[in-house]
Motif scaffolding. Sequence first.
Motif, PDB file in Angstrom:
ATOM      1  N   ASP A 269       0.872  -1.128  -0.175  1.00 13.87           N
ATOM      2  CA  ASP A 269       0.019   0.045   0.133  1.00 13.87           C
ATOM      3  C   ASP A 269       0.825   1.200   0.001  1.00 13.87           C
ATOM      4  N   GLY A 270       2.182   1.064  -0.147  1.00 13.01           N
ATOM      5  CA  GLY A 270       2.904   2.463  -0.134  1.00 13.01           C
ATOM      6  C   GLY A 270       3.444   2.662   1.108  1.00 13.01           C
ATOM      7  N   THR A 271       3.477   2.041   2.501  1.00  8.55           N
ATOM      8  CA  THR A 271       3.891   2.373   3.594  1.00  8.55           C
ATOM      9  C   THR A 271       4.854   1.458   4.264  1.00  8.55           C
ATOM     10  N   PHE A 272       5.490   2.201   5.022  1.00  6.42           N
ATOM     11  CA  PHE A 272       6.410   1.163   5.990  1.00  6.42           C
ATOM     12  C   PHE A 272       6.296   1.640   7.371  1.00  6.42           C
ATOM     13  N   LYS A 273       6.111   0.595   7.991  1.00  7.35           N
ATOM     14  CA  LYS A 273       5.658   0.626   9.470  1.00  7.35           C
ATOM     15  C   LYS A 273       4.709   1.609   9.794  1.00  7.35           C
ATOM     16  N   GLY A 274       3.827   1.607   9.021  1.00 11.85           N
ATOM     17  CA  GLY A 274       2.577   2.729   9.127  1.00 11.85           C
ATOM     18  C   GLY A 274       3.159   4.083   8.765  1.00 11.85           C
ATOM     19  N   GLU A 275       4.194   4.411   7.924  1.00  7.78           N
ATOM     20  CA  GLU A 275       4.508   5.595   7.479  1.00  7.78           C
ATOM     21  C   GLU A 275       4.496   5.681   6.141  1.00  7.78           C
ATOM     22  N   ARG A 276       3.770   6.784   5.243  1.00  5.25           N
ATOM     23  CA  ARG A 276       3.821   6.673   3.830  1.00  5.25           C
ATOM     24  C   ARG A 276       5.225   6.762   3.222  1.00  5.25           C
ATOM     25  N   MET A 277       5.520   6.394   2.394  1.00  6.28           N
ATOM     26  CA  MET A 277       6.725   6.086   1.704  1.00  6.28           C
ATOM     27  C   MET A 277       6.770   7.359   0.641  1.00  6.28           C
ATOM     28  N   PRO A 278       7.910   8.042   0.482  1.00  5.15           N
ATOM     29  CA  PRO A 278       8.001   9.225  -0.385  1.00  5.15           C
ATOM     30  C   PRO A 278       7.701   8.507  -1.994  1.00  5.15           C
ATOM     31  N   GLU A 279       7.488   9.605  -2.696  1.00  6.83           N
ATOM     32  CA  GLU A 279       7.474   9.264  -4.466  1.00  6.83           C
ATOM     33  C   GLU A 279       8.788   8.868  -4.648  1.00  6.83           C
ATOM     34  N   ASP A 280       9.087   7.799  -5.317  1.00  5.20           N
ATOM     35  CA  ASP A 280      10.263   7.411  -5.640  1.00  5.20           C
ATOM     36  C   ASP A 280      10.250   6.290  -6.633  1.00  5.20           C
ATOM     37  N   ASP A 281      11.346   5.547  -6.979  1.00  5.83           N
ATOM     38  CA  ASP A 281      11.265   4.473  -7.522  1.00  5.83           C
ATOM     39  C   ASP A 281      11.799   3.343  -6.580  1.00  5.83           C
ATOM     40  N   TYR A 282      10.829   2.096  -6.822  1.00  8.26           N
ATOM     41  CA  TYR A 282      11.127   1.055  -5.857  1.00  8.26           C
ATOM     42  C   TYR A 282      11.511  -0.279  -6.788  1.00  8.26           C
ATOM     43  N   TRP A 283      12.054  -1.295  -5.991  1.00  6.40           N
ATOM     44  CA  TRP A 283      12.354  -2.339  -6.800  1.00  6.40           C
ATOM     45  C   TRP A 283      12.004  -3.682  -6.369  1.00  6.40           C
ATOM     46  N   TYR A 284      11.485  -4.561  -7.214  1.00  6.22           N
ATOM     47  CA  TYR A 284      10.878  -5.995  -6.768  1.00  6.22           C
ATOM     48  C   TYR A 284      11.699  -7.067  -6.933  1.00  6.22           C
ATOM     49  N   LEU A 285      11.618  -8.171  -6.091  1.00  7.51           N
ATOM     50  CA  LEU A 285      12.030  -9.392  -6.256  1.00  7.51           C
ATOM     51  C   LEU A 285      10.913 -10.414  -6.031  1.00  7.51           C
ATOM     52  N   ILE A 286      10.436 -11.113  -6.916  1.00  4.14           N
ATOM     53  CA  ILE A 286       9.505 -12.116  -6.852  1.00  4.14           C
ATOM     54  C   ILE A 286      10.050 -13.570  -7.073  1.00  4.14           C
ATOM     55  N   GLU A 287       9.854 -14.335  -6.180  1.00  2.00           N
ATOM     56  CA  GLU A 287      10.178 -15.831  -6.596  1.00  2.00           C
ATOM     57  C   GLU A 287       8.950 -16.607  -6.553  1.00  2.00           C
ATOM     58  N   ALA A 288       8.704 -17.051  -7.688  1.00  3.59           N
ATOM     59  CA  ALA A 288       7.485 -18.026  -7.964  1.00  3.59           C
ATOM     60  C   ALA A 288       7.866 -19.093  -8.207  1.00  3.59           C
ATOM     61  N   ASP A 289       7.898 -20.456  -7.656  1.00  6.17           N
ATOM     62  CA  ASP A 289       8.302 -21.874  -7.658  1.00  6.17           C
ATOM     63  C   ASP A 289       9.764 -21.632  -8.125  1.00  6.17           C
ATOM     64  N   SER A 290      10.300 -21.760  -9.245  1.00  8.20           N
ATOM     65  CA  SER A 290      11.582 -21.801  -9.421  1.00  8.20           C
ATOM     66  C   SER A 290      11.840 -20.621 -10.444  1.00  8.20           C
ATOM     67  N   ILE A 291      10.972 -19.668 -10.431  1.00  6.59           N
ATOM     68  CA  ILE A 291      11.045 -18.712 -11.332  1.00  6.59           C
ATOM     69  C   ILE A 291      11.182 -17.219 -10.499  1.00  6.59           C
ATOM     70  N   GLN A 292      12.299 -16.573 -11.098  1.00  4.52           N
ATOM     71  CA  GLN A 292      12.434 -15.138 -10.474  1.00  4.52           C
ATOM     72  C   GLN A 292      11.815 -14.200 -11.500  1.00  4.52           C
ATOM     73  N   PHE A 293      11.355 -12.944 -10.778  1.00  2.82           N
ATOM     74  CA  PHE A 293      10.897 -11.862 -11.562  1.00  2.82           C
ATOM     75  C   PHE A 293      11.331 -10.349 -11.026  1.00  2.82           C
ATOM     76  N   LYS A 294      12.238  -9.880 -11.672  1.00  2.00           N
ATOM     77  CA  LYS A 294      12.935  -8.695 -11.137  1.00  2.00           C
ATOM     78  C   LYS A 294      12.310  -7.402 -11.747  1.00  2.00           C
ATOM     79  N   GLY A 295      12.330  -6.157 -11.441  1.00  2.00           N
ATOM     80  CA  GLY A 295      12.140  -5.128 -11.826  1.00  2.00           C
ATOM     81  C   GLY A 295      11.949  -3.733 -11.053  1.00  2.00           C
ATOM     82  N   HIS A 296      11.356  -2.618 -11.515  1.00  3.86           N
ATOM     83  CA  HIS A 296      11.053  -1.736 -10.587  1.00  3.86           C
ATOM     84  C   HIS A 296       9.783  -0.950 -11.239  1.00  3.86           C
ATOM     85  N   PHE A 297       9.226  -0.341 -10.307  1.00  2.00           N
ATOM     86  CA  PHE A 297       8.224   0.451 -10.636  1.00  2.00           C
ATOM     87  C   PHE A 297       8.017   1.862  -9.791  1.00  2.00           C
TER      88      PHE A 297
END
Length: 624
Positions: A592-620
Amino acid sequence: MTNPKFFILTLFLISSCITSLQAQLGFCGGNSGDPIFIDDFGSGTTDGPELPAGTTTYNFTTGTPNDGDYTISSTTNYFDWLSLQDHTSGDSNGKLLLVNASFTAGEFYHREVSGLCENTTYEFSSWLINLSPAGSCEGISIPVNVRFQIWDETDTTLLSQGDTGSIPNTGSTEWEQYALVFKTEPGQTSVILKMRNNSNGGCGNDLAIDDILFRSCGDNVTITTAADEASLVVCEDQGSVSRTLTATPDSSVFNSHAYQWQQSTDQQTWVDIAGENSAILNTPAVTTTTYFRTKIAEDIVNVNNDLCNVVSDVFDITVLPIPAAPVSNGDVTICEGELGTLSVNTQNSYSINWYDAATGGNLILSDDRNLEIGTAGTYYAEANSTEIECASTTRTAVTLTVNPLPTIPDDSNAFLCENSFITLDADIENVTYQWSTGATTQMIDVTEAGEYAVIVTNTNGCLATRTITVIQINLPRIDKIVSDGPSIVVSTANSGNFEYSIDGISFQTSPIFEAVQGGFYTIYVQDSKDCGVVTEDFYHLVIQKFFTPNGDTVNDIFEPDGLEVFNSVTISIFDRYGKLIKFGNANSTSWDGTFKGERMPEDDYWYLIEADSIQFKGHFSLKR
C-alpha cells in the motif's frame, strides 16, 4: 661569189629543219591503231638468232656480250647486270635485245619497215632499260642515251628523230617506253628505223630493248547520239531499236576525214556497212546486242586499209534478254515471333525484287535474293536486270507459314515450406517438356528455393518457356516473449509474414497482445502461407509500472497479477538504497506504499518475486 643574203637564208632554213627534226620523243596525241609491225625478239632458252644482215654493225655473240657486242637472250645474267624478265607480256622464256655499247658512239640498229601507207601518221615505240646496277663503276657509270630516227625508204630524208636523254643506272627493274611520231610522204610506203648511241661505251651504257612497235596514229573519235548517249541498253521486250550516230574526230592528227562504218555482234569480227561513209550513221534496227564503230583515215584511199586507219570508240546497243523467273529454294515454316528467310536462285547477272502480289502489288524488298520476314503469307520474287528495268514475265511464289507458340501460363512464384517439398506443374498438356533440372515430365517435385524453367514444345515444333520462382518459407523462430505491463510482446529471431495467437484459434499480424490478464499462456506463431505453427509456453506476470496510493481507490495498491498460478510465491520490495520495505508470500503480495505505518515518499522501488523456480525482477514508481 655567193650572195651573202642567200647564204644566211640557207643556213636559217637548214637550222630550222634540223630543229624540227630533232623534236622531243612523244606518243600519238590521238588514237593509236592496231600494231602493224612488232618485234618482240621471240622466246626460248637458246641465244639468238642473229639479227638479219645489215641490221647492226655490232658483233653477235651467244655468250657474254662485251663492248660492241649484242645478243638476243631470255636472260640478262651477265657481268653484274640487273636480272630481269623481258617486257613482252605473257610469253615464256621471252627474249630481248641486249646491247653492250661500243667504245665509239654511233648507230647500232638499222631496219626497214615496209607495208605502210602514204601520207599517213604513225607512232613508233620501244621499251628500254639500263642494265647497270645502282652504284656501279664506282659511281660514274655511263648512262644510256639513245637516239631514235625515222628515215625515208631512200635513207636520204630524215622524217623524225628524238633522244631518250640520259637514263641513269638507278637499279630499277621497271621498263620504260619511248615513242616517236612521224608521217609518211606521198608515194612513200616504207621507212628505215635507226637507233644510235649518243654516249661512248666503257663502264656502263649497257641496255636492253624489247617490243619494237609501229602503228597508225589518228584522231580520237567519239560516237554519240542526239541525246548525248555513249551507249544504249534496252530490254528484249522493247522490240527492234535503232539510233542515229555521229562520229566526232578531235582533229588532233588528221586534217581531213574519210569514214567507213562497221558493225559486230561480238566485237571480234567487224563487217563494213555498205554505203555508210559519212560522219553520221542511221543504224539498222536491231533486236540483239550489236556494236557499231567507224574506221577513219585522212584519205579515202586509206580508210579500208587497216595499216593506215584508226577506229573510233565503239557504240554499244545492248539488248538484254528477258530474265527467266527465279527458282524457289522452298517454302519456309517458322514459329510465331521468329523471322523466316525466303530465298530464290537466279543467274548472277540479275537482281531479285520481292512483291506482295503475283502481278502489280507493293514492292517489299529490292535487289536481294533473301527476304527476311516474320508475317505469314505468300511472297513473290521477280528477276530483273541490274542495268535497266527488264523483268521476268512471271514471279515466283514463296510461302511463309507461321505456327503458333504453345499457350502457357505467365511466370509465377511458388512457396516452399522449410524442410518440405513442392510440386511444380507446367500447367499445359499435349506438349513435350524440358525442365531446367533435366526432367521431362509435366510436374516435378523440388526441395530447394530457386528459379525453375520449363521449355514446352508443341506438335509444330514451336516452343515457349515458363519460369517458376520457388521462394522458401521458413518456420518462425521465437526469440523471446516478455510482459510489458498488461501486454505480451513476442519477438522472433527471423523475419516473415508471421501471425500470432495466444489461444491457437484467433491469429493477428501484430506480435503485441494488449490488456492480457496475468497467468499461464501458450504463444502460437505461424507463417501466413500455412507452413506450420511454433509454440512456446509463457508465464505472463502483470507488473504495474507505477501506482498512486492517494486514497481515490484507483491504482492505490501495487499488486502483481498472475501469481495465483504458482504454488509458492514470495515478494520483496526495496527502496533505491536496497532497504527491504516489504516482504510477503502468496497470501500477501500487495503493497500500500507504507513502511511501519509511514507513507513512503514518491520514488522508484525495486521488486524481487520468486514464484516456484522462477524469479521476476524489476522496478516501479510510487507517485503521490
